[in-house]
Design an enzyme around this catalytic site. Structure first.
Site, PDB file in Angstrom:
ATOM      1  N   LYS A 270     -15.267  78.332  -9.999  1.00 11.48           N
ATOM      2  CA  LYS A 270     -16.428  77.123  -9.568  1.00 11.48           C
ATOM      3  C   LYS A 270     -17.645  76.810  -9.495  1.00 11.48           C
ATOM      4  O   LYS A 270     -18.204  77.781  -9.131  1.00 11.48           O
ATOM      5  CB  LYS A 270     -15.660  76.241  -8.756  1.00 11.48           C
ATOM      6  N   ASP A 275     -23.806  70.086  -4.291  1.00 15.14           N
ATOM      7  CA  ASP A 275     -22.890  69.497  -4.440  1.00 15.14           C
ATOM      8  C   ASP A 275     -23.314  68.500  -3.543  1.00 15.14           C
ATOM      9  O   ASP A 275     -23.236  68.855  -2.430  1.00 15.14           O
ATOM     10  CB  ASP A 275     -21.738  70.031  -3.887  1.00 15.14           C
ATOM     11  N   LYS A 282     -22.264  62.834   1.011  1.00 16.88           N
ATOM     12  CA  LYS A 282     -22.596  63.820   2.025  1.00 16.88           C
ATOM     13  C   LYS A 282     -23.445  63.988   3.633  1.00 16.88           C
ATOM     14  O   LYS A 282     -24.805  63.702   2.949  1.00 16.88           O
ATOM     15  CB  LYS A 282     -22.734  65.394   1.815  1.00 16.88           C
ATOM     16  N   ASP A 352     -17.305  63.863  -4.168  1.00 15.33           N
ATOM     17  CA  ASP A 352     -17.851  64.587  -3.093  1.00 15.33           C
ATOM     18  C   ASP A 352     -16.135  65.617  -3.892  1.00 15.33           C
ATOM     19  O   ASP A 352     -16.208  67.252  -3.938  1.00 15.33           O
ATOM     20  CB  ASP A 352     -17.436  64.554  -2.551  1.00 15.33           C
ATOM     21  N   GLU A 354     -15.594  67.356  -6.584  1.00 11.58           N
ATOM     22  CA  GLU A 354     -15.860  67.713  -7.938  1.00 11.58           C
ATOM     23  C   GLU A 354     -15.461  68.423  -8.278  1.00 11.58           C
ATOM     24  O   GLU A 354     -14.675  68.796  -9.916  1.00 11.58           O
ATOM     25  CB  GLU A 354     -17.164  67.142  -7.995  1.00 11.58           C
ATOM     26  N   ARG A 356     -12.173  70.410  -8.149  1.00 14.95           N
ATOM     27  CA  ARG A 356     -10.847  70.516  -8.960  1.00 14.95           C
ATOM     28  C   ARG A 356     -11.408  69.420 -10.456  1.00 14.95           C
ATOM     29  O   ARG A 356     -10.842  70.164 -11.304  1.00 14.95           O
ATOM     30  CB  ARG A 356     -10.037  69.830  -8.018  1.00 14.95           C
TER      31      ARG A 356
END
Ligand code: BES
Ligand code: ZN
Ligand code: ZN
Length: 509
Positions: A270, A275, A282, A352, A354, A356
Site C-alpha cells: 500500500k 492519507d 480524519k 478513509d 482507501e 483497500r
C-alpha cells in the site's frame, strides 16, 4: 556510513575509542578479564556496585586509559539461555540496540565489539553476525536531514571491528555482508516513510523505484501514469487519487534470478503517500502520522533493492499503487461506486478506507498478469489492527496453511513478527453492499475492522491462489521500548520479506 571489519586479534591489541563487550548473564571471558586487568578496571567490584547482572538489553559504561588514551568500555548484557534460538536472537537485537545507544551518547564511533559465541546459544555465526550488523544499522538510523543545528545531530558514521574467537570466519563475514544489506534496506524504507508527504509524492517514490531498477541488471521497473492507470481500468487508484493535484503512479518492479525457477512471489505494498481520510476527513490530532501510510510500498521497494544484491533463487514481482488521499472539489465522495481492475465494483461508504481500494486493483492486476505462486500484500490498513495487536506484531490473514507457517517462522526469525487473525467466512457478510458487489467498510455489527478489511481484499485474488495479507498499521511507526528503533518509522516487513525470499523452497500446495 558504517564500516565493518572482522578480526581475531587480541582485544588489548586493538586501537579503538571504545569496546563493546558482550557478557551473557554477566559472565566475562578470560580475554575480557585480561583486558580489564591490563586497563586496571576492577570489573567484579564494578558489576557488584552497579548490580549489573548482564541481563538482555542492559549496559554498564566505564572508561580507562589505554596507552595514555581514553577508552570507553561498554559492557553489554545478553541472555545466557533463551526458550529458543529465535528468542535469543531477539534478545541480542535489543542488546545491540542498547550498545548503539550507549556508544551514541558517549560519542564513541570507533568501536571494537567482542561478540558472544553464537553456537553456545544455538545460533549460527552467520545469523549472529547478520543480526548484529543489521540491528546496528537500525539503531543508528536517525531522520535528521532537516535539522540544521549541527550540535543536535547524532553520529551516523561508525567504524566497527568485530572480534571473533572461533574458526568460523567465512560464515561470519558473509553474515556481516548480509547484515549490511538488510540494515541498509530497512533504513531506506524508514527514510521514505519519515519524509514528509511534500517531499515524497507518488511521482517521487515511483521515480526512486525506477532509479533503483536502473542501477541493477537483475531488476526491471515499469511505471504507469494517470492516463495509463485509467485505461487499465484501475478505478480504485483513480478514485482515491482524484482529490489530489498529485498524480497517481502504479509501479511494477521485477527481479529476475540467475537460474530459471518455477515459483514467482508477488509482493504488493500500500502506497498512500498521505492519507488525510479524503472527504471522510480524519481528526487533526496525529493526522501527520499519515505520511507513513506508504510503509507497505516502502517495504516492498526496499526489499526489491536488497534482493537485487542478495540474489534469492525465486522470481519476485513487487507492485505498489501510489496515491495521495485528499479532500477537494474533485475528490471521490461517499456513495461513489468504483469499478476495479477485475470488474468487481465497490461502494465507497467511507473515503478513509482507501487502502483497500487501491490494493484491490493491485491484487487483481498481479494475479491476472503474473499468475504468481503466492501473493503477499503489506499495508498500513486499519487502526483496528493496531488496536488489536499493538506495536509488536503485525496482523496476518491467509487461508493457506503452508504460507501461514512460512510467514510466521520468517517473522520469528527475522524479528518482524506476525500474529494470525481469524479468516473465516463468518465475517464475509460484513462487507455486503446494496448497490455494488462489495462495500469498502464493514457493517458495525461485525466490528473486527482488520478482518473485514481482509475480506474486502479477498474479492480481488482468485479463490485458489495462495495469498497472505499483512496489516502493518501498528508496527510501521512509533514503536515504543525498542532500543533499535527511534520515534518514527520502523521499516517493518523488509527483514521479513528478505528472510522469506532468501530461504525460498519450491511451494508445493
Ligand atoms: N491508513 C489508515 C489506517 C491506519 C490508522 C494506519 C492508524 C496506521 C495508523 C487507513 O486508511 C484508515 O484510515 N482506515 C480506517 C478504516 C475505516 C474507515 C473503516 C480506520 O482504520 O479507521
Ligand atoms: Zn484511510
Ligand atoms: Zn490509509
Amino acid at each position: 556510513m558504517i564500516n565493518v571489519s572482522v578480526t581475531k586479534a587480541l582485544l588489548a591489541d586493538l586501537v579503538v575509542a571504545g569496546y563493546g563487550l558482550f557478557c551473557p548473564g554477566g559472565e566475562l571471558t578470560k580475554e575480557q578479564r585480561a583486558l580489564c586487568a591490563s586497563l586496571q578496571v576492577p570489573v567484579d567490584q564494578l558489576f557488584e556496585r552497579a548490580a549489573f547482572t548482564g541481563s538482555v538489553g542492559s549496559t554498564l559504561n566505564t572508561f580507562a586509559l589505554h596507552n595514555g588514551q581514553l577508552v570507553n568500555i561498554i559492557f553489554v548484557g545478553v541472555a545466557k539461555d533463551a526458550s529458543s534460538p529465535d528468542e535469543w536472537l531477539e534478545g541480542l537485537r535489543r542488546s545491540v540496540g542498547a550498545l548503539a545507544r550507549a556508544a551514541e551518547q558517549l560519542k564513541v564511533t570507533d568501536l571494537a565489539i567482542d561478540l558472544p559465541v553464537f553456537p553456545d546459544h544455538g545460533v549460527s555465526p552467520f545469523d549472529g553476525a547478520k543480526e548484529v550488523i543489521a540491528t546496528f544499522y537500525m539503531a543508528t538510523y536517525h531522520f535528521q536531514q532537516f535539522i540544521t543545528d549541527k550540535k543536535r545531530k547524532l553520529p551516523e558514521d561508525y567504524t566497527l571491528v568485530l572480534k571473533t574467537h572461533a574458526s568460523y570466519d567465512e560464515e561470519l563475514e558473509q553474515g556481516v555482508e548480509w547484515g549490511k544489506r538488510i540494515g541498509h534496506a530497512v533504513c531506506q524504507a524508514r527514510q521514505w516513510c519519515d519524509l514528509p508527504a511534500a517531499n515524497l509524492t507518488p511521482t517521487e517514490l515511483a521515480d526512486t523505484a525506477a532509479a533503483i531498477a536502473h542501477a541493477h541488471e537483475n531488476l526491471t521497473c515499469t511505471i504507469y501514469n494517470r492516463s495509463e492507470i485509467e485505461k487499465m481500468g484501475m478505478g480504485g487508484v483513480i478514485g482515491v487519487s482524484q482529490g489530489s493535484t498529485q498524480e497517481p503512479r502504479f509501479v511494477v518492479l521485477e527481479y529476475i534470478p540467475e537460474n530459471e525457477t518455477k515459483d514467482l512471489v508477488a509482493l504488493v505494498g500500500k502506497g498512500v503517500t498521505f492519507d488525510s481520510g479524503g472527504l471522510s476527513i480524519k481528526p487533526a490530532d496525529r493526522m501527520d502520522e499519515m505520511k507513513d501510510d506508504m510503509a507497505g510500498a516502502a517495504a516492498v521497494i526496499a526489499t526489491m533493492q536488497a534482493i537485487a544484491h542478495l540474489k534469492p533463487n525465486v522470481r519476485v514481482v513487487g507492485c505498489t499503487p501510489l496515491v495521495e488521499n485528499l479532500p477537494s472539489g474533485s475528490a471521490m465522495k461517499p456513495g461513489d461506486i468504483l469499478v476495479h481492475y477485475n470488474g468487481i465494483t465497490s461502494e465507497v461508504k467511507n473515503t478513509d478506507a482507501e487502502g483497500r481500494l487501491i490494493l484491490a486493483d493491485a491484487l487483481a492486476y498481479v494475479s491476472a498478469t503474473y499468475n504468481p505462486t503466492v501473493i503477499i500484500d503489506a499495508a498500513t490498513l486499519t487502526g483496528a489492527c493496531a488496536y488489536a495487536l499493538g506495536p509488536y506484531f503485525a496482523g496476518l490473514m491467509t487461508q493457506n496453511r503452508e504460507l501461514e507457517q512460512r510467514l510466521i517462522a520468517a517473522g520469528r526469525h527475522s524479528g518482524d513478527r506476525l500474529w494470525a487473525l481469524p479468516f473465516f467466512d463468518d465475517y464475509k457478510p460484513a462487507i455486503k453492499s446494496d448497490v455494488a458487489d462489495v462495500c469498502n467498510i464493514g457493517s458495525s455489527a461485525y466490528r473486527a475492522g482488520a478482518v473485514t478489511a481482509g475480506f474486502f481484499l479477498s474479492h480481488f485474488v482468485p479463490e485458489k491462489m495462495p495469498w497472505a495479507h499483512l496489516d502493518i498499521a501498528g508496527t510501521s511507526f512509533n514503536v515504543p521500548d525498542r532500543s533499535y528503533y527511534r520515534p518514527g518509522a520502523t521499516g517493518f516487513g523488509v527483514r521479513l520479506f528478505i528472510e522469506l525470499l532468501m530461504n525460498w523452497q519450491t511451494f508445493a500446495s
